[in-house]
Motif scaffolding. Structure first.
Motif, PDB file in Angstrom:
ATOM      1  N   GLY A  35     -12.715   0.346  -8.006  1.00 39.17           N
ATOM      2  CA  GLY A  35     -11.467  -0.286  -8.428  1.00 39.17           C
ATOM      3  C   GLY A  35     -10.213   0.233  -7.772  1.00 39.17           C
ATOM      4  N   TYR A  36     -10.332   1.057  -6.707  1.00 35.63           N
ATOM      5  CA  TYR A  36      -9.144   1.629  -6.066  1.00 35.63           C
ATOM      6  C   TYR A  36      -8.569   0.683  -5.021  1.00 35.63           C
ATOM      7  CZ  TYR A  36      -9.793   6.007  -8.490  1.00 35.63           C
ATOM      8  OH  TYR A  36      -9.882   6.958  -9.475  1.00 35.63           O
ATOM      9  N   GLN A  37      -7.241   0.659  -4.945  1.00 36.92           N
ATOM     10  CA  GLN A  37      -6.524  -0.202  -4.011  1.00 36.92           C
ATOM     11  C   GLN A  37      -5.659   0.649  -3.094  1.00 36.92           C
ATOM     12  OE1 GLN A  37      -4.414  -2.754  -6.821  1.00 36.92           O
ATOM     13  NE2 GLN A  37      -5.954  -4.348  -6.535  1.00 36.92           N
ATOM     14  N   PRO A  38      -5.401   0.180  -1.862  1.00 37.72           N
ATOM     15  CA  PRO A  38      -4.651   1.009  -0.905  1.00 37.72           C
ATOM     16  C   PRO A  38      -3.168   1.078  -1.214  1.00 37.72           C
ATOM     17  CG  PRO A  38      -5.158  -1.131   0.049  1.00 37.72           C
ATOM     18  CD  PRO A  38      -5.884  -1.077  -1.262  1.00 37.72           C
ATOM     19  N   ILE A  39      -2.577   2.212  -0.844  1.00 39.78           N
ATOM     20  CA  ILE A  39      -1.131   2.389  -0.931  1.00 39.78           C
ATOM     21  C   ILE A  39      -0.691   3.191   0.286  1.00 39.78           C
ATOM     22  CG2 ILE A  39      -1.271   4.524  -2.312  1.00 39.78           C
ATOM     23  CD1 ILE A  39       1.317   3.611  -3.724  1.00 39.78           C
ATOM     24  N   LEU A 118      -5.273   4.117  -6.991  1.00 36.49           N
ATOM     25  CA  LEU A 118      -4.708   3.993  -5.655  1.00 36.49           C
ATOM     26  C   LEU A 118      -5.411   4.929  -4.676  1.00 36.49           C
ATOM     27  CD1 LEU A 118      -1.013   4.057  -6.886  1.00 36.49           C
ATOM     28  CD2 LEU A 118      -2.311   2.024  -6.210  1.00 36.49           C
ATOM     29  N   MET A 119      -5.586   4.474  -3.435  1.00 36.00           N
ATOM     30  CA  MET A 119      -6.207   5.293  -2.395  1.00 36.00           C
ATOM     31  C   MET A 119      -5.341   5.255  -1.145  1.00 36.00           C
ATOM     32  SD  MET A 119      -9.479   2.825  -1.513  1.00 36.00           S
ATOM     33  CE  MET A 119      -9.295   1.071  -1.147  1.00 36.00           C
ATOM     34  N   TYR A 120      -5.389   6.344  -0.382  1.00 38.71           N
ATOM     35  CA  TYR A 120      -4.535   6.454   0.798  1.00 38.71           C
ATOM     36  C   TYR A 120      -5.256   7.242   1.876  1.00 38.71           C
ATOM     37  CZ  TYR A 120      -3.716  11.152  -1.025  1.00 38.71           C
ATOM     38  OH  TYR A 120      -3.889  12.432  -1.496  1.00 38.71           O
ATOM     39  N   ALA A 121      -4.754   7.146   3.096  1.00 38.50           N
ATOM     40  CA  ALA A 121      -5.275   7.920   4.215  1.00 38.50           C
ATOM     41  C   ALA A 121      -4.156   8.101   5.228  1.00 38.50           C
ATOM     42  CB  ALA A 121      -6.467   7.220   4.862  1.00 38.50           C
ATOM     43  N   GLY A 142      -7.388  10.295   0.242  1.00 43.12           N
ATOM     44  CA  GLY A 142      -7.266  10.706  -1.153  1.00 43.12           C
ATOM     45  C   GLY A 142      -7.179   9.532  -2.102  1.00 43.12           C
ATOM     46  N   ILE A 143      -7.320   9.851  -3.380  1.00 43.47           N
ATOM     47  CA  ILE A 143      -7.158   8.837  -4.435  1.00 43.47           C
ATOM     48  C   ILE A 143      -6.316   9.424  -5.559  1.00 43.47           C
ATOM     49  CG2 ILE A 143      -9.380   7.761  -3.934  1.00 43.47           C
ATOM     50  CD1 ILE A 143      -9.142   9.568  -7.207  1.00 43.47           C
ATOM     51  N   GLU A 144      -5.657   8.545  -6.288  1.00 40.72           N
ATOM     52  CA  GLU A 144      -4.925   8.928  -7.499  1.00 40.72           C
ATOM     53  C   GLU A 144      -5.180   7.851  -8.547  1.00 40.72           C
ATOM     54  OE1 GLU A 144      -3.682  11.812  -7.015  1.00 40.72           O
ATOM     55  OE2 GLU A 144      -3.419  11.819  -4.828  1.00 40.72           O
ATOM     56  N   CYS A 145      -5.501   8.298  -9.763  1.00 48.95           N
ATOM     57  CA  CYS A 145      -5.670   7.392 -10.899  1.00 48.95           C
ATOM     58  C   CYS A 145      -4.664   7.796 -11.962  1.00 48.95           C
ATOM     59  CB  CYS A 145      -7.096   7.468 -11.446  1.00 48.95           C
ATOM     60  SG  CYS A 145      -7.359   6.437 -12.914  1.00 48.95           S
ATOM     61  N   LEU A 146      -3.697   6.936 -12.251  1.00 47.98           N
ATOM     62  CA  LEU A 146      -2.647   7.253 -13.213  1.00 47.98           C
ATOM     63  C   LEU A 146      -2.688   6.286 -14.384  1.00 47.98           C
ATOM     64  CD1 LEU A 146      -1.068   7.886 -10.156  1.00 47.98           C
ATOM     65  CD2 LEU A 146       0.239   9.111 -11.885  1.00 47.98           C
ATOM     66  N   GLY A 147      -2.615   6.853 -15.593  1.00 43.02           N
ATOM     67  CA  GLY A 147      -2.553   6.027 -16.790  1.00 43.02           C
ATOM     68  C   GLY A 147      -3.729   6.177 -17.725  1.00 43.02           C
ATOM     69  N   PHE A 320      -7.811  13.364  -6.022  1.00 39.09           N
ATOM     70  CA  PHE A 320      -8.388  14.336  -5.099  1.00 39.09           C
ATOM     71  C   PHE A 320      -7.978  13.976  -3.688  1.00 39.09           C
ATOM     72  CE2 PHE A 320     -12.049  11.258  -5.455  1.00 39.09           C
ATOM     73  CZ  PHE A 320     -12.064  10.817  -4.141  1.00 39.09           C
ATOM     74  N   ALA A 321      -8.155  14.931  -2.785  1.00 41.03           N
ATOM     75  CA  ALA A 321      -7.934  14.693  -1.359  1.00 41.03           C
ATOM     76  C   ALA A 321      -9.012  15.424  -0.576  1.00 41.03           C
ATOM     77  CB  ALA A 321      -6.556  15.180  -0.937  1.00 41.03           C
ATOM     78  N   LEU A 322      -9.401  14.851   0.532  1.00 43.34           N
ATOM     79  CA  LEU A 322     -10.374  15.504   1.403  1.00 43.34           C
ATOM     80  C   LEU A 322      -9.843  15.507   2.824  1.00 43.34           C
ATOM     81  CD1 LEU A 322     -12.958  12.951   2.512  1.00 43.34           C
ATOM     82  CD2 LEU A 322     -11.796  12.488   0.366  1.00 43.34           C
TER      83      LEU A 322
END
Length: 455
Positions: A35-39, A118-121, A142-147, A320-322
């Motif tokens: 369910g992650y979307q890019p930002i 949200l996911m980013y690179a 990385g990804i972030e899940c807020l809420g 998290f981030a890798l």
């Protein structure tokens, strides 16, 4: 004198650049299933974002950030003037603070809404001493899940990351997943005081930097690489003895979810991660091969107070981030080599220069149809063109000569079997035109049909 890349940076040459794209795309594909979307956020932010979000006591903020300043503001500094907060900028040393700032600024988690996943690179920047696995400019995913504050979010994120490592080729038998809980604002203050008191009792055996940290955030001492400090901190109080009932219940639930998914982990009570915003769950993934002392390839945890720190409403978070470069080292240590970035379906060769205009048109028609195509641009001999076709990895070579063209044909050689056949040029062009309306993809099927290479 030759100008080289800045110290602590490196070029991703074509083969590795292609692998980085594959690495990023694989991560996004797997994360999207959850369910992650890019930002995308800016490469630089107001310095205060990192000071407030990451923490003044961290090495990242106190030692490693690159400050970005305009020429006009530099003149003001030289002249002794002050710079407004909004003009004090730093290159991002990590991705979480910027994503959380974007969530708060754009209200991506309205009251009662579903969590923002949200996911980013992209590149991050830290002014640290370059060494194997540690660069001043490096790439992270990385990804972030807020809420959402449920422990299932934490476990889901960790499982997702381990699934990605397996998919990208990190050797799982040489990988360790460490987990811990850092407590919350209710139970951590007492633990911090216990660690501070313990450090003061052993001040003679600890470095000056750790004792400075003891006054700001004593938990940072767990990250000290000084052997003497590490030995002292081995005997420090354990956070597990100080967790409140809510934090203990949350931690136990995370571990239960991981066990239920078959994810193997090790509890490490000294694991605190390097940034001040973490609460409750923290974790880190380490590898045993190819990394030296920099053996962490990813990690993260929960940060339920960070959104408030950057000016948003109370919003629980997990992320998290890798690091790409460290993962690449681990994969290469397991025997992986980057595949060649060269790819060509068809190389169009000319018997002589009179064929160049026709070859150019045929190459463009191939590309428009989704077929990777190349031709010689340096007036090489036909023999040299075949060598070039082999160098760029062409599957087929289509030879245009005056005799073939007069007969309305093109000679096609399969570079793997070395078999040759004649194809009708008008039919080739008609089929290319038909494929030209399709999006890029499935080019190998198209090229075989177009050039009639089926034996």
């Amino acid at each position: 004198m030759a100008i080289n890349s800045p110290e602590g940076t490196r070029d991703l040459l074509p083969d590795e650049a292609k692998f980085w794209a594959h690495f990023r795309d694989t991560a996004f594909d797997i994360f999207a299933r959850y369910g992650y979307q890019p930002i995308e956020t800016p490469l630089f932010e107001q310095t205060d974002l990192f000071v407030r979000g990451i923490g003044q006591a961290t090495d990242v903020v106190s030692k490693e950030m690159f400050t970005a300043i305009s020429g006009e503001n530099f003149k003001r500094v030289i002249e002794g003037d002050t710079i407004k907060a909004k003009s004090r900028l730093s290159l991002r040393p990590e991705g979480t603070a910027g994503v959380v700032r974007a969530v708060a600024q754009h209200d991506l988690v309205p009251q009662g809404a579903a969590p923002a996943k949200l996911m980013y690179a992209g590149p991050m920047f830290r002014a640290e001493r370059p060494q194997k696995g540690r660069q001043r400019m490096f790439n992270q995913v990385g990804i972030e899940c807020l809420g959402a504050e449920d422990p299932s979010v934490d476990a889901e994120g960790i499982i997702m990351l381990m699934r990605f490592y397996a998919a990208i080729g990190v050797p799982m038998d040489a990988t360790r997943l460490l987990v811990n809980s850092m407590g919350c604002e209710k139970c951590r203050p007492a633990y911090r005081e216990a660690v501070r008191a313990y450090m003061n009792e052993h001040a003679d055996a600890m470095c000056d930097e750790c004792m400075r940290r003891a006054e700001i955030n004593p938990l940072r001492a767990f990250d000290c690489k000084n052997p003497g400090c590490a030995e002292v901190m081995d005997g420090a109080p354990k956070i597990s003895d100080y967790l409140c009932d809510d934090c203990r219940e949350h931690y136990e639930a995370v571990k239960a979810y991981l066990k239920g998914a078959g994810v193997v982990f090790v509890e490490d009570p000294k694991l605190v991660r390097g940034l001040d915003y973490y609460t409750r769950t923290v974790f880190e993934v380490q590898v045993d091969q190819g990394m030296g002392s920099q053996n962490a390839i990813g990690g993260g945890g929960r940060y339920d107070k960070l959104c408030e720190e950057v000016g948003g409403r109370p919003t629980p978070g997990f992320g998290f981030a890798l690091g790409y470069e460290r993962c690449a080292l681990a994969i290469q240590a397991a025997g992986y080599t980057f595949p060649s970035a060269q790819h060509c379906d068809v190389f169009v060769a000319c018997v002589d220069d009179s064929m160049r205009a026709e070859a150019f048109r045929l190459v463009q028609a191939c590309r428009d149809a989704g077929v990777s195509a190349e031709m010689d641009h340096q007036h090489r001999s036909l023999k040299s063109q075949f060598k070039l076709a082999d160098k760029v990895g062409a599957r087929l070579v289509a030879v245009l000569g005056p005799d073939e063209l007069a007969a309305g044909q093109v000679k096609v050689r399969n570079m793997q079997t070395h078999k040759e056949r004649l194809a009708e040029l008008d039919k080739v062009k008609e089929l290319l035109s038909r494929f030209g309306g399709e999006p890029f993809g499935g080019a190998h099927v198209a090229v075989d049909e177009v050039f009639g290479t089926e034996e």
